[in-house]
Every structure is written in C-alpha cells, then in structure tokens.
Design an enzyme around this catalytic site. Structure first.
Site, short mmCIF file in Angstrom:
data_model
loop_
_atom_site.label_atom_id
_atom_site.label_comp_id
_atom_site.label_asym_id
_atom_site.label_seq_id
_atom_site.Cartn_x
_atom_site.Cartn_y
_atom_site.Cartn_z
N PHE A 15 0.81 -1.39 0.20
CA PHE A 15 0.11 0.19 0.02
C PHE A 15 1.12 1.57 -0.23
O PHE A 15 1.11 1.40 -1.27
CB PHE A 15 -0.47 0.20 1.21
CG PHE A 15 -1.26 1.57 1.66
CD1 PHE A 15 -2.48 1.67 0.58
CD2 PHE A 15 -1.57 1.68 3.07
CE1 PHE A 15 -2.63 3.36 1.51
CE2 PHE A 15 -2.06 2.88 3.41
CZ PHE A 15 -2.58 3.48 2.47
N ALA A 38 4.01 -10.86 -0.06
CA ALA A 38 3.33 -11.70 1.06
C ALA A 38 1.94 -11.24 1.57
O ALA A 38 0.53 -11.55 1.62
CB ALA A 38 4.25 -11.85 2.07
N GLN A 77 10.43 -0.06 3.30
CA GLN A 77 8.37 0.30 3.41
C GLN A 77 8.31 -1.08 4.26
O GLN A 77 6.88 -1.71 4.78
CB GLN A 77 7.83 0.22 2.69
CG GLN A 77 8.16 1.87 1.99
CD GLN A 77 8.25 2.90 3.19
OE1 GLN A 77 7.45 3.10 4.15
NE2 GLN A 77 9.38 3.84 3.37
N SER A 121 6.73 3.26 13.29
CA SER A 121 5.06 3.14 13.55
C SER A 121 4.50 4.20 15.60
O SER A 121 5.61 3.87 16.12
CB SER A 121 4.71 1.62 14.03
OG SER A 121 3.18 1.21 14.84
N TYR A 145 4.44 -6.83 17.74
CA TYR A 145 4.63 -5.16 16.06
C TYR A 145 5.19 -4.30 16.41
O TYR A 145 5.99 -3.98 16.34
CB TYR A 145 3.42 -4.96 15.52
CG TYR A 145 3.26 -4.28 14.41
CD1 TYR A 145 3.68 -4.49 13.43
CD2 TYR A 145 2.83 -2.58 14.24
CE1 TYR A 145 4.05 -3.98 12.08
CE2 TYR A 145 2.58 -1.69 13.91
CZ TYR A 145 3.38 -2.07 12.55
OH TYR A 145 3.54 -1.24 11.63
N ASN A 174 -1.03 4.91 12.15
CA ASN A 174 -2.84 4.82 10.62
C ASN A 174 -3.02 5.15 9.26
O ASN A 174 -3.63 6.00 9.20
CB ASN A 174 -3.37 5.02 12.03
CG ASN A 174 -3.39 4.48 12.31
OD1 ASN A 174 -3.11 4.99 13.72
ND2 ASN A 174 -4.73 3.35 13.19
N VAL A 189 -8.58 -0.02 9.44
CA VAL A 189 -9.77 -0.21 9.80
C VAL A 189 -10.69 0.79 8.84
O VAL A 189 -12.01 0.65 8.48
CB VAL A 189 -9.89 0.38 11.23
CG1 VAL A 189 -9.62 1.97 11.34
CG2 VAL A 189 -11.52 0.63 12.23
N ARG A 272 -9.93 -5.39 21.48
CA ARG A 272 -8.44 -6.42 20.53
C ARG A 272 -7.42 -6.08 21.72
O ARG A 272 -7.07 -5.56 22.37
CB ARG A 272 -7.83 -5.85 19.22
CG ARG A 272 -8.48 -6.84 18.52
CD ARG A 272 -8.11 -5.63 17.17
NE ARG A 272 -8.52 -6.59 15.77
CZ ARG A 272 -8.22 -6.07 14.08
NH1 ARG A 272 -7.68 -4.69 14.19
NH2 ARG A 272 -8.29 -6.73 13.66
N ASP A 275 -4.12 -3.79 21.86
CA ASP A 275 -4.33 -2.65 21.27
C ASP A 275 -4.38 -1.34 22.49
O ASP A 275 -4.66 -1.31 23.12
CB ASP A 275 -6.30 -2.27 20.63
CG ASP A 275 -6.71 -1.12 20.09
OD1 ASP A 275 -5.75 -1.30 18.22
OD2 ASP A 275 -7.77 -0.80 20.17
C1 UD1 Z 1 -1.29 0.11 14.26
C2 UD1 Z 1 -0.34 1.89 14.74
C3 UD1 Z 1 -0.41 2.56 12.99
C4 UD1 Z 1 0.30 1.19 12.02
C5 UD1 Z 1 -0.80 0.11 12.25
C6 UD1 Z 1 0.43 -1.18 11.15
C7 UD1 Z 1 -0.91 2.12 16.95
C8 UD1 Z 1 -2.12 3.67 17.52
N1 UD1 Z 1 -1.17 2.67 15.32
O1 UD1 Z 1 -2.94 0.70 14.04
O2 UD1 Z 1 0.65 3.50 13.35
O3 UD1 Z 1 0.58 1.93 10.74
O4 UD1 Z 1 -1.43 -0.60 13.80
O5 UD1 Z 1 -1.12 -2.37 10.91
O6 UD1 Z 1 -0.76 1.48 17.46
N2 UD1 Z 1 -11.07 -1.47 14.78
C9 UD1 Z 1 -11.80 -2.17 14.66
N3 UD1 Z 1 -12.26 -2.72 13.42
C10 UD1 Z 1 -11.96 -3.23 12.21
C11 UD1 Z 1 -10.22 -3.23 12.39
C12 UD1 Z 1 -9.72 -2.88 13.62
O7 UD1 Z 1 -13.02 -1.22 15.43
O8 UD1 Z 1 -12.32 -3.70 11.59
C13 UD1 Z 1 -9.63 -1.00 15.33
C14 UD1 Z 1 -8.61 -1.39 16.03
O9 UD1 Z 1 -9.35 -2.33 17.30
C15 UD1 Z 1 -7.89 -0.84 17.16
C16 UD1 Z 1 -8.47 -0.03 15.77
O10 UD1 Z 1 -9.40 -0.21 14.61
O11 UD1 Z 1 -9.01 -0.01 17.46
C17 UD1 Z 1 -7.22 1.26 14.20
O12 UD1 Z 1 -7.47 -0.59 14.08
P1 UD1 Z 1 -6.10 -0.83 12.58
O13 UD1 Z 1 -6.48 -0.01 10.90
O14 UD1 Z 1 -6.00 -2.71 13.05
O15 UD1 Z 1 -4.87 0.06 13.02
P2 UD1 Z 1 -3.93 0.35 15.03
O16 UD1 Z 1 -3.51 -1.08 15.05
O17 UD1 Z 1 -4.55 0.93 16.05
#
Ligand code: UD1
Length: 318
Positions: A15, A38, A77, A121, A145, A174, A189, A272, A275
C-alpha cells in the site's frame, strides 16, 4: 531541481510502498521495487511500468544484498503489518519486521547507500497517557509489532552511530488511502469500514469505539518520507509523520457513513489484545526540520479514499 537518483522501495508492491514508488517514478527517478508479495500485490504497481520489480524475502540476506546493490537511496517499507496479527503470530512478524530490517541495513552499509528511511510506527508509543505523542517520549511497546518496529528504529540508529550509515525513521500514524487492501481481518480499519459501508454490510468495532487515532492520508506520508530522505539534518533521528489530530472510531464511522450515504450500524465486539487506547502525533519536529505539512485533511482523504473503493468494490449486498 534535484538530480535523478536510484531508489529501492522495499515493500514497494504494498500500500504505502506503491505510492512512494509511483511518486518517485513520476519525478523521473529510477525505481526498483522489492516485495515478497506476502501482503503486496503486482496490481498495485501495474501502472508504474518503468519500475523494476524483484520478488523475494528480505529475511534472506542474499536477496537483500542483491536488491540493494546499485541503489543510492533505500526506502524500507517492507513489513508484516498489523498489531493484532503480531499478537497471534509473533514469530512470522518478527522474521519480516526485524530479520528483514537487519538484512536491509547490513546490505545498505555494504553497498554504500546514501540514506535509508525506515517505516516506523506510532504503536511504539504504547499507552502512556500523555497526548500528543512527541519523539522525545520513551518507547513503550504493547504488542510484538510495536516492539519489532521499535527494534527496527533502534537498529537503524545503531548503524548510524556505529558504522556511519545515514538513516532516518518516520513514525507513521494509521495511514489510509487508495490501494490499502481491505480483504484481511488484519486490514486497516478505514479500508474495512469503506468496503463494508459500500456493500451495506455492518462493520465491526472492537471495544466501545471510543479509542482514538490520528488517521493520515497516504499522500501526506509520501511527502513526509521523501522530505526526510532528502534532508541531511534529519540523519540519525526519528520523526512523527501524521496529521496531528485524533478522532474516535465511532465518530470516524459516522463521517464515513455520511459520505457513503449508507444506512447500516456497526456491530460491537470485544476490544483487541495489544490495542492502544489513544493515539495522536505532535508533528512539530517534522515541520521544523523538513518543512512537513499534512496537505490533505482527514475529510478530503476520506472522500478520495471512498471514491477509490467505490470504483473497486463489487455491488451492494442485501
Ligand atoms: C497500528 C499503529 C499504526 C500502524 C498499524 C499497522 C497504533 C496507534 N497504530 O494501527 O501506526 O501503522 O498498526 O498495522 O498503534 N478496528 C475496528 N474494526 C476493524 C478494524 C480495526 O474497530 O474492523 C479498531 C482496532 O481495534 C483499533 C483501530 O480500529 O482500535 C485501528 O485499527 P487498525 O486499523 O488495525 O490500526 P492500529 O492497530 O491502530
């Protein structure tokens, strides 16, 4: 005008990497892309025909040496993203995120690379209550991670101090935008909300939805990374690259729902493991050192992103 150079983008079929490769090619640079596929995909780079593509695993030192050779700049990256995936399978994530990074650094030093930019990150800040997050705050990883990304940054700083390798880490907050793959349970997300809303399926929210994030449109990240790469004073340092705001998942959902014009409601499930609760960047250091400005706002980024998914997503269900 900057002279034309040769860039390696590891993870360049992914991405963020594909957006970097596209921008570099459009500026007339020579671009090589290394990707294991991957999580990356050839589709993401099909529109950059001039970029050279090499498929392989950077956890294999010979492959890393092979792709780094002849490159002046390395934008590293390649990674196995997702906090949640690393909690389930820390070993596979470690191999990609730590072994792969060490090999890229070893190969870059041997090849006399002019600068390495490492994709860090925001997860490294963990759950310390102070907001916004500044680069001077201690790292406090809460997931494999986050720990692996902290190790990557520290390995790079060590290579700078020990061997004089020029390096910068950019801590992403994010990132979202076109080409982010929505198809895995570990996908970002915004990609999951966008495709669910466009298909009229209820998206899932983990926890109460009051967690907050500093969502960053991918074009801002491309701009920040290329500035960090070009700025001599950035050597040996880490920089937040973000928007500088924060929004809860509940609010994000409502805004995206309004843009799409959907009528579904989210389904709430357990939070999660690993989180982080709140995340927001202080972007003052990147502004000061390399004149970074997040030019695309969250609102504009969401609109562009939803337009892209609308063109890509199969028709509504239900
Ligand atoms: C984390 C890092 C980010 C990194 C990314 C790589 C933090 C603050 N951010 O993102 O810098 O680039 O990992 O993977 O640590 N969620 C939902 N529904 C969904 C998917 C996710 O509610 O369908 C929630 C998750 O529980 C989380 C938030 O949305 O609270 C964001 O999740 P996600 O997009 O996976 O990113 P982070 O884990 O925050």
């Amino acid at each position: 005008m900057t002279p034309m150079s040769t860039y390696l983008v590891t993870g360049g079929a992914g991405f963020i990497g594909s957006h970097l490769a596209e921008e570099l090619a459009s500026r007339g640079h020579t671009v090589r892309i290394a990707d294991s596929l991957a999580t990356g995909n050839r589709r993401n780079i099909a529109h950059i025909p001039d970029a050279e593509f090499r498929q392989g695993d950077l956890a294999d030192l010979d492959f890393a040496r092979d792709v780094v050779a002849g490159c002046e700049y390395v934008l590293h990256q390649a990674a196995l993203p997702s906090v949640a995936r690393s909690v389930v399978d820390p070993v596979t994530a470690h191999r990609a995120n730590v072994d792969g990074t060490l090999n890229v650094l070893v190969a870059s030093r041997e090849a006399g690379v002019k600068r390495v930019v490492f994709a860090g990150s925001s997860s490294v800040y963990g759950d310390a209550p102070v907001l916004p997050k500044r680069e001077t705050m201690p790292v406090n990883p809460m997931s494999p991670y986050a720990l692996q990304k902290a190790m990557g940054e520290q390995y790079l700083q060590l290579f700078t101090a020990l061997y004089g390798l020029s390096g910068v880490s950019t801590r992403y907050f994010n990132v979202f935008g076109p080409r982010q793959d929505p198809s895995s349970p570990y996908s970002g997300v915004i990609s999951q909300f966008a495709t669910a809303l466009l298909q009229n399926r209820p998206p899932t929210i983990y926890g109460d939805g009051e967690q907050t994030r500093d969502f960053t449109y991918v074009a801002n990240v491309v701009d920040g990374v290329l500035r960090a790469c070009e700025m001599p004073d950035a050597n040996g340092q880490v920089f937040n690259v973000a928007t500088g705001g924060r929004i809860s998942l509940n609010e994000l959902f409502q805004r995206m729902k309004a843009i799409v014009g959907a009528s579904v409601e989210p389904v709430y499930t357990a939070a999660r493991l690993g989180d982080v609760r709140h995340s927001q960047a202080d972007i003052g250091k990147a502004k000061e050192v390399f004149a970074y400005e997040p030019r695309v706002s969250l609102e504009e980024g969401l609109a562009r992103t939803i337009d892209w998914y609308r063109a890509e997503t199969p028709a509504e269900v239900g």
